[in-house]
Design an enzyme around this catalytic site. Structure first.
Site, PDB file in Angstrom:
ATOM      1  N   GLU A   1      38.517  25.833  46.996  1.00 20.21           N
ATOM      2  CA  GLU A   1      38.298  27.237  47.349  1.00 20.21           C
ATOM      3  C   GLU A   1      39.498  27.999  46.821  1.00 20.21           C
ATOM      4  O   GLU A   1      40.640  27.691  47.177  1.00 20.21           O
ATOM      5  CB  GLU A   1      38.196  27.425  48.854  1.00 20.21           C
ATOM      6  CG  GLU A   1      38.015  28.891  49.240  1.00 20.21           C
ATOM      7  CD  GLU A   1      38.373  29.183  50.689  1.00 20.21           C
ATOM      8  OE1 GLU A   1      37.872  30.181  51.230  1.00 20.21           O
ATOM      9  OE2 GLU A   1      39.178  28.425  51.276  1.00 20.21           O
TER      10      GLU A   1
ATOM     11  N   HIS B   1      29.713  38.193  48.043  1.00 19.32           N
ATOM     12  CA  HIS B   1      30.090  39.558  48.406  1.00 19.32           C
ATOM     13  C   HIS B   1      29.130  40.579  47.787  1.00 19.32           C
ATOM     14  O   HIS B   1      28.747  41.556  48.435  1.00 19.32           O
ATOM     15  CB  HIS B   1      31.516  39.847  47.951  1.00 19.32           C
ATOM     16  CG  HIS B   1      32.537  38.931  48.564  1.00 19.32           C
ATOM     17  ND1 HIS B   1      32.327  38.234  49.725  1.00 19.32           N
ATOM     18  CD2 HIS B   1      33.797  38.598  48.153  1.00 19.32           C
ATOM     19  CE1 HIS B   1      33.394  37.514  50.017  1.00 19.32           C
ATOM     20  NE2 HIS B   1      34.295  37.714  49.080  1.00 19.32           N
TER      21      HIS B   1
ATOM     22  N   ASP C   1      40.645  23.393  50.896  1.00 16.59           N
ATOM     23  CA  ASP C   1      40.643  24.744  51.445  1.00 16.59           C
ATOM     24  C   ASP C   1      41.753  25.600  50.832  1.00 16.59           C
ATOM     25  O   ASP C   1      42.896  25.157  50.684  1.00 16.59           O
ATOM     26  CB  ASP C   1      40.838  24.661  52.964  1.00 16.59           C
ATOM     27  CG  ASP C   1      40.929  26.017  53.622  1.00 16.59           C
ATOM     28  OD1 ASP C   1      39.915  26.728  53.623  1.00 16.59           O
ATOM     29  OD2 ASP C   1      42.014  26.355  54.130  1.00 16.59           O
ATOM     30  N   ALA C   2      41.422  26.839  50.490  1.00 15.56           N
ATOM     31  CA  ALA C   2      42.377  27.902  50.142  1.00 15.56           C
ATOM     32  C   ALA C   2      43.542  27.415  49.272  1.00 15.56           C
ATOM     33  O   ALA C   2      44.709  27.546  49.646  1.00 15.56           O
ATOM     34  CB  ALA C   2      42.911  28.561  51.412  1.00 15.56           C
TER      35      ALA C   2
ATOM     36  N   ARG D   1      36.399  19.036  49.583  1.00 13.85           N
ATOM     37  CA  ARG D   1      36.542  20.466  49.347  1.00 13.85           C
ATOM     38  C   ARG D   1      37.923  20.857  49.837  1.00 13.85           C
ATOM     39  O   ARG D   1      38.235  20.705  51.015  1.00 13.85           O
ATOM     40  CB  ARG D   1      35.442  21.231  50.074  1.00 13.85           C
ATOM     41  CG  ARG D   1      35.489  22.757  49.880  1.00 13.85           C
ATOM     42  CD  ARG D   1      36.155  23.420  51.048  1.00 13.85           C
ATOM     43  NE  ARG D   1      36.014  24.867  51.057  1.00 13.85           N
ATOM     44  CZ  ARG D   1      36.658  25.684  51.874  1.00 13.85           C
ATOM     45  NH1 ARG D   1      37.497  25.203  52.783  1.00 13.85           N
ATOM     46  NH2 ARG D   1      36.482  26.975  51.819  1.00 13.85           N
TER      47      ARG D   1
END
Length: 633
Positions: free
Chosen positions: A308, A336, A273-274, A271
């Site tokens: 992500e 959200h 990140d960002a 995964r």
């Protein structure tokens, strides 16, 4: 549980060959290499003795140590500055100390010909090794894997392992990307964890951070400033240099890191990140190159790559494994929206999901369920003062990773509260019904679901932000955290926000496994396990036939949803539709589509019902899932 892996020669030895770091040679000794283009002199300190490193073309330095053996400590001295190996396989005393020579082939794997599992079978479970158990080690986490497999989890995702200073932290400020954090255990402990997971049919994913280095323990600025861009910035300072002078070596450093985890540790996925913070103007973006090289390097295995991306750039996703593309993407929109619906909160980044323009919150959820993201085709929206690009094509739904909780959404709150108490506080009369409905939606939709550690029993322990910084950095982080939440101050003017650098904050975040024995926790685990069993038996076999488009979702009376996901005919199986009705209110909701054929009937079978449902109606916080054969013209 999938079939056992095919038999293979036991005792396989795995090592990833790379141009960086220390390599133990077959004939004995070791070769140590460092990319230090700004250095004038480089020495290697090995087991207390010093030897010069010879300069090579391209900014490389190399030293051969014919008597080196595994277990010895070493480090580089660059123009007199002692630094660890940036590609160290292990730093027992942290990134400010010496590295250890590791022989990766010393570990005899016993997971046979494990090739992984296909993406459509993925049910992710995110965990932080340091707080998943009281012991905070790979060995202690390994002992919990059997329970996760029984629950119905198929893939364990470890928060970053890359070594960072101090005893505890989330891991997103790692500085030695190849070295597992020593507080969790040694490299062989990681491997034991992975092979134990494989024996249970579980995949293992590792969270990697390729958008920055942490602020403490990174010595690259001193001897390899080319690691950092002269044109681009990031939220953490200068961006990683993926497209400027010297970027070829920088790109290789991170791509080899990805291959290292996939090959040497035999993990099944990464995964990233960002990735929206990765800036690369090259003809071939580094993310595309990483995917191409990973799939070419490990043919015949199910290798899963997840990003992500706060920008929801779904163009890099693919419904099937493809060089250059990614299998999955963390997408915050689903979380959200459900958080707003369940808690009523609307501050910060939740603002755009609470009565958002041009449609309401449920219409955003409808778009998420039908198209993958909330803002398909909408104008860019402001999020915390910056424009967020919109997606203009529906995403492959299987590639969208949805969740109700994760480390960010829990840990970035002032007190690390989990969703269950927040939802209960908003609607105490409804009990756990709203959360149960959201959980059923998460686990019985075609999108790829993820649970956060402890979510399966509604853990009461918080997950706080913690980082073992020292000195000025500690003061800056502690004060910054308290400035972030100015509303939480005592009457005397002191902050009540937990100090992230206090060891007590870290220990407060460790899961309390005795909670699992409570009646309500046992009941919730049974509920989650039942949903995952339904997913595995009734949904997973059909997921490869999920249509690429044409899914629909409509809002009913501003309180509910009716969703239809289409599945194509294939291999003798007829086309079908998964229909879902949801009531996000405390009153009975009329659902016209449920009138007529409600239960089992010709071409219709009920998959699951949340709460009671009558002909044409859904009970408060009720849900209904059913399959219907589809006849297409």
């Amino acid at each position: 549980m999938p079939p056992a892996p095919e038999g293979g020669a036991p005792g396989a030895r795995r090592a990833h060959e790379m141009p960086f770091g220390a390599t133990l040679l077959e004939g004995g000794g070791a070769r140590l290499r460092l990319w230090a283009p700004a250095a004038r002199t480089v020495e290697v300190e090995l087991h207390g003795a010093f030897m010069p490193a010879m300069p090579l073309p391209g900014g490389w330095w190399q030293a051969d140590a014919p008597r080196a053996v595994a277990g010895q400590r070493y480090r580089f001295h660059v123009d007199g500055l002692a630094v660890p190996d940036p590609a160290s396989r292990f730093n027992p005393d942290g990134p400010h100390a010496a590295s250890e020579l590791i022989d990766p082939r010393a570990f005899a794997w016993d997971d046979g010909d494990w090739r992984g599992r296909p993406w459509h079978e993925v049910v992710l479970y995110e965990l932080h090794v340091g707080s998943f158990t009281r012991e905070g080690t790979f060995a202690a986490a390994q002992a919990q894997l059997e329970g996760l497999a029984r629950l119905g989890i198929t893939a364990v995702q470890l928060m970053p392992l890359a070594d960072f200073p101090g005893r505890f932290g989330w891991g997103y400020d790692g500085v030695l990307h190849y070295a597992p954090h020593a507080a969790y255990g040694r490299p062989d402990d990681v491997k034991r964890f992975v092979q134990a997971a494989h024996a249970l049919g579980l995949m293992v994913f590792v969270d990697v951070v390729y958008n920055h280095f942490g602020p403490d323990g990174n010595y690259l600025h001193a001897y390899a400033p080319q690691f950092f861009s002269q044109q681009h910035d990031s939220p953490w300072g200068r961006a990683i240099n993926f497209d400027g002078e010297g970027s070829r070596t920088v790109r290789d450093f991170f791509i080899h890191n990805a291959l290292y985890w996939l090959e040497e540790f035999h993990v099944d996925g990464l995964r990233l990140d960002a990735v929206h913070a990765i800036v690369d103007g090259s003809a071939q973006h580094v993310l595309q190159e990483l995917s191409v090289r990973a799939r070419a390097h490990l043919p015949g295995r199910h290798i899963h790559l997840v990003v992500e991306d706060d920008h929801n750039d779904t163009a890099r996703l693919s419904a099937v494994p493809r060089p250059g593309r990614y299998d999955g993407q963390w997408t915050g929109d689903f979380h959200h929206i459900l958080h707003v619906l369940l808690t009523g909160e609307g501050g910060g980044y939740y603002e755009e999901f609470r009565e958002a323009w041009p449609h309401g919150t449920l219409e955003q959820l409808a778009r998420c369920l039908a198209n993958g993201t909330a803002w398909l085709g909408a104008p860019p929206v402001a999020r915390q003062g910056r424009a967020r690009p919109a997606s203009f094509e529906a995403a492959p739904l299987l590639a969208i990773v949805n969740f109700l909780q994760n480390h960010d959404q829990v840990g970035n709150r002032a007190f690390g509260e989990r969703l269950a108490p927040l939802a209960l506080a908003q609607r105490p009369d409804a009990g756990q019904a709203p959360l149960a409905l959201a959980t059923a939606l998460l686990l019985l939709a075609p999108h790829t679901p993820m649970l956060f550690m402890g979510q399966e029993w509604n853990a009461a322990t918080p997950f706080l932000y913690f980082a073992d910084w020292q000195g000025d950095l500690r003061r800056a982080v502690t004060e910054g955290r308290r400035r972030e939440f100015p509303q939480f101050h005592s009457a005397s003017g002191g902050s009540v926000v937990p100090d992230p650098c206090d060891e007590a904050t870290f220990h407060a975040s460790a899961l309390d496994r005795t909670e699992r024995e409570r009646a309500e926790a046992v009941q919730w685990q049974s509920f989650v396990s039942h949903l995952l069993a339904l997913r595995q038996s009734a949904l997973v076999p059909r997921l490869p036939r999920l249509a690429p488009q044409g899914h629909t979702a409509e809002v009913i009376e501003g309180r509910g949803l009716w969703v239809r996901w289409h599945f194509d005919a294939r291999d003798g199986e007829p086309a079908c539709v998964l229909e879902m009705g949801l009531n996000f209110s405390g009153a009975v909701l009329a659902v016209p589509a449920l009138a007529g054929v409600h239960g089992a009937g010709e071409g219709v079978s009920v998959l699951y019902q949340q709460a009671d449902a009558e002909q044409g109606y859904l009970a408060p916080w009720g849900g209904h899932w059913r399959w219907r054969e589809e006849v297409r013209a």
